[in-house]
Enzyme design. Sequence first.
Site, PDB file in Angstrom:
ATOM      1  N   ARG A 148       0.798  -1.386  -0.049  1.00  0.00           N
ATOM      2  CA  ARG A 148      -0.117   0.037   0.017  1.00  0.00           C
ATOM      3  C   ARG A 148       0.822   1.225   0.003  1.00  0.00           C
ATOM      4  O   ARG A 148       1.881   1.185   0.527  1.00  0.00           O
ATOM      5  CB  ARG A 148      -0.988  -0.023   1.243  1.00  0.00           C
ATOM      6  CG  ARG A 148      -1.971  -1.141   1.238  1.00  0.00           C
ATOM      7  CD  ARG A 148      -2.627  -1.130   2.459  1.00  0.00           C
ATOM      8  NE  ARG A 148      -3.568  -2.363   2.729  1.00  0.00           N
ATOM      9  CZ  ARG A 148      -3.493  -3.331   3.210  1.00  0.00           C
ATOM     10  NH1 ARG A 148      -2.148  -3.473   3.903  1.00  0.00           N
ATOM     11  NH2 ARG A 148      -4.118  -4.459   3.568  1.00  0.00           N
ATOM     12  N   LYS A 172      -1.780  -2.700   7.942  1.00  0.00           N
ATOM     13  CA  LYS A 172      -2.963  -2.136   8.801  1.00  0.00           C
ATOM     14  C   LYS A 172      -2.840  -2.998   9.970  1.00  0.00           C
ATOM     15  O   LYS A 172      -2.708  -4.159  10.153  1.00  0.00           O
ATOM     16  CB  LYS A 172      -4.201  -2.441   7.902  1.00  0.00           C
ATOM     17  CG  LYS A 172      -4.310  -1.483   6.822  1.00  0.00           C
ATOM     18  CD  LYS A 172      -5.822  -1.708   6.215  1.00  0.00           C
ATOM     19  CE  LYS A 172      -6.045  -0.726   5.367  1.00  0.00           C
ATOM     20  NZ  LYS A 172      -7.431  -0.863   4.307  1.00  0.00           N
ATOM     21  N   HIS A 242      -2.638   2.280  -5.744  1.00  0.00           N
ATOM     22  CA  HIS A 242      -3.643   1.141  -5.401  1.00  0.00           C
ATOM     23  C   HIS A 242      -4.060   0.203  -6.719  1.00  0.00           C
ATOM     24  O   HIS A 242      -4.092  -0.991  -6.788  1.00  0.00           O
ATOM     25  CB  HIS A 242      -4.945   1.603  -4.904  1.00  0.00           C
ATOM     26  CG  HIS A 242      -5.372   0.808  -3.704  1.00  0.00           C
ATOM     27  ND1 HIS A 242      -4.759   0.513  -2.458  1.00  0.00           N
ATOM     28  CD2 HIS A 242      -6.360  -0.319  -3.759  1.00  0.00           C
ATOM     29  CE1 HIS A 242      -5.439  -0.462  -1.840  1.00  0.00           C
ATOM     30  NE2 HIS A 242      -6.442  -0.950  -2.513  1.00  0.00           N
ATOM     31  N   ARG A 245      -1.062  -2.043  -6.814  1.00  0.00           N
ATOM     32  CA  ARG A 245      -1.491  -2.982  -5.994  1.00  0.00           C
ATOM     33  C   ARG A 245      -2.393  -4.251  -6.573  1.00  0.00           C
ATOM     34  O   ARG A 245      -1.990  -5.454  -6.587  1.00  0.00           O
ATOM     35  CB  ARG A 245      -2.052  -2.647  -4.702  1.00  0.00           C
ATOM     36  CG  ARG A 245      -2.306  -3.767  -3.624  1.00  0.00           C
ATOM     37  CD  ARG A 245      -2.708  -2.862  -2.234  1.00  0.00           C
ATOM     38  NE  ARG A 245      -3.538  -3.597  -1.301  1.00  0.00           N
ATOM     39  CZ  ARG A 245      -2.969  -4.639  -0.467  1.00  0.00           C
ATOM     40  NH1 ARG A 245      -1.616  -4.572  -0.593  1.00  0.00           N
ATOM     41  NH2 ARG A 245      -3.575  -5.216   0.346  1.00  0.00           N
ATOM     42  N   HIS A 268      -4.150  -9.115   3.508  1.00  0.00           N
ATOM     43  CA  HIS A 268      -5.439  -9.305   3.705  1.00  0.00           C
ATOM     44  C   HIS A 268      -5.900 -10.049   5.008  1.00  0.00           C
ATOM     45  O   HIS A 268      -5.178 -11.071   5.368  1.00  0.00           O
ATOM     46  CB  HIS A 268      -6.339  -9.931   2.306  1.00  0.00           C
ATOM     47  CG  HIS A 268      -6.348  -8.866   1.389  1.00  0.00           C
ATOM     48  ND1 HIS A 268      -6.745  -9.648   0.063  1.00  0.00           N
ATOM     49  CD2 HIS A 268      -6.261  -7.612   1.247  1.00  0.00           C
ATOM     50  CE1 HIS A 268      -6.624  -8.335  -0.832  1.00  0.00           C
ATOM     51  NE2 HIS A 268      -6.406  -7.261  -0.023  1.00  0.00           N
ATOM     52  N   TYR A 277      -9.904 -10.843  -7.065  1.00  0.00           N
ATOM     53  CA  TYR A 277      -8.940 -11.152  -8.160  1.00  0.00           C
ATOM     54  C   TYR A 277      -9.061 -12.533  -9.122  1.00  0.00           C
ATOM     55  O   TYR A 277      -8.675 -12.538 -10.000  1.00  0.00           O
ATOM     56  CB  TYR A 277      -7.450 -11.124  -7.559  1.00  0.00           C
ATOM     57  CG  TYR A 277      -7.174  -9.865  -6.849  1.00  0.00           C
ATOM     58  CD1 TYR A 277      -7.115  -8.655  -7.551  1.00  0.00           C
ATOM     59  CD2 TYR A 277      -7.202  -9.763  -5.561  1.00  0.00           C
ATOM     60  CE1 TYR A 277      -7.091  -7.391  -6.995  1.00  0.00           C
ATOM     61  CE2 TYR A 277      -6.908  -8.599  -4.856  1.00  0.00           C
ATOM     62  CZ  TYR A 277      -6.748  -7.440  -5.520  1.00  0.00           C
ATOM     63  OH  TYR A 277      -6.416  -6.219  -5.104  1.00  0.00           O
TER      64      TYR A 277
END
Length: 296
Positions: A148, A172, A242, A245, A268, A277
């Site tokens: 990110r 995150k 992004h 990404r 994730h 995806y």
Amino acid sequence: MDPFIRPFIDYLKFEKRYSEHTIRSYHDDLVSFFGFLQQKFGQLSLHEISSSFIRSWLASLKANHISSRSVNRKISSLKSFFKYQLRSGNLEQTPLSNIVSPKINKRLPLYVEQKDISTLFSHVEFPDTWNGKTDKLLMEIFYNTGMRLSELINIKENQIDFGNCAIKILGKGNKERIIPLSAAMRSDIKKYIEKKREELQDFDDTCLLVNSKGKKLYPKLVYLCVKKYLGAVTTIDKKSPHVLRHTFATHLTNSGAELNSVKELLGHSSLAATQVYTHNTIEKLKDVYKKAHPKA
């Protein structure tokens, strides 16, 4: 409502360890909600807030043409807030039990075609300046790691494990993950660090990527850089970090990478976020089928 909002925001910050951006979104959603209630219905206590008040707020959002995706995010903010109030003993039941989130049309992630990525790194010229070197390396890191924007600008030199060809990312919620580096990527990073010590007299030695003044990169600068160089090779509507990404993840799945592995590389928390995806892969297969099969 600040006596109730403030402890919740502190909970998100210190216990959940959410990012500043996420915390700001929660705060703004709650301020918007309680501001609407006060304007329309006057000062209310937590116990007086019912699902009908929440529906009135949601109706006002729809009337102002707020997208379903944004409305769902705001509902999620309220759910987290009232769930916290239940845990804290301030409420006995949540007013959101009868609230249904609007349906969202699924959007496939935008990504850059593999041939366009090859053009970017093989034929697009980056200026022979320090900023040009930084621009090229950050584009390579985005595509080679799928990290990110916030993760990239905060990379420290000591996060690079040259011996094991890997980079440690703090994502995150302060979750760590390890992303492997190709030999070429490792070499490029090593050369960049050496050049930094040769060409810059004064620089922030905690950051990997710095500008010509030796300062840490800021998000807007990186965003504009990505937009500029992607604009040279692709005509897709959005050109952002992004998108790179998404490109990283899509190219991996198109090449047969296991979905769980892609999930770990992206950081994730659930497989559901990564499964989007596979839709891109199916679209690619359909395209190949239509072009190649005699009966298509």
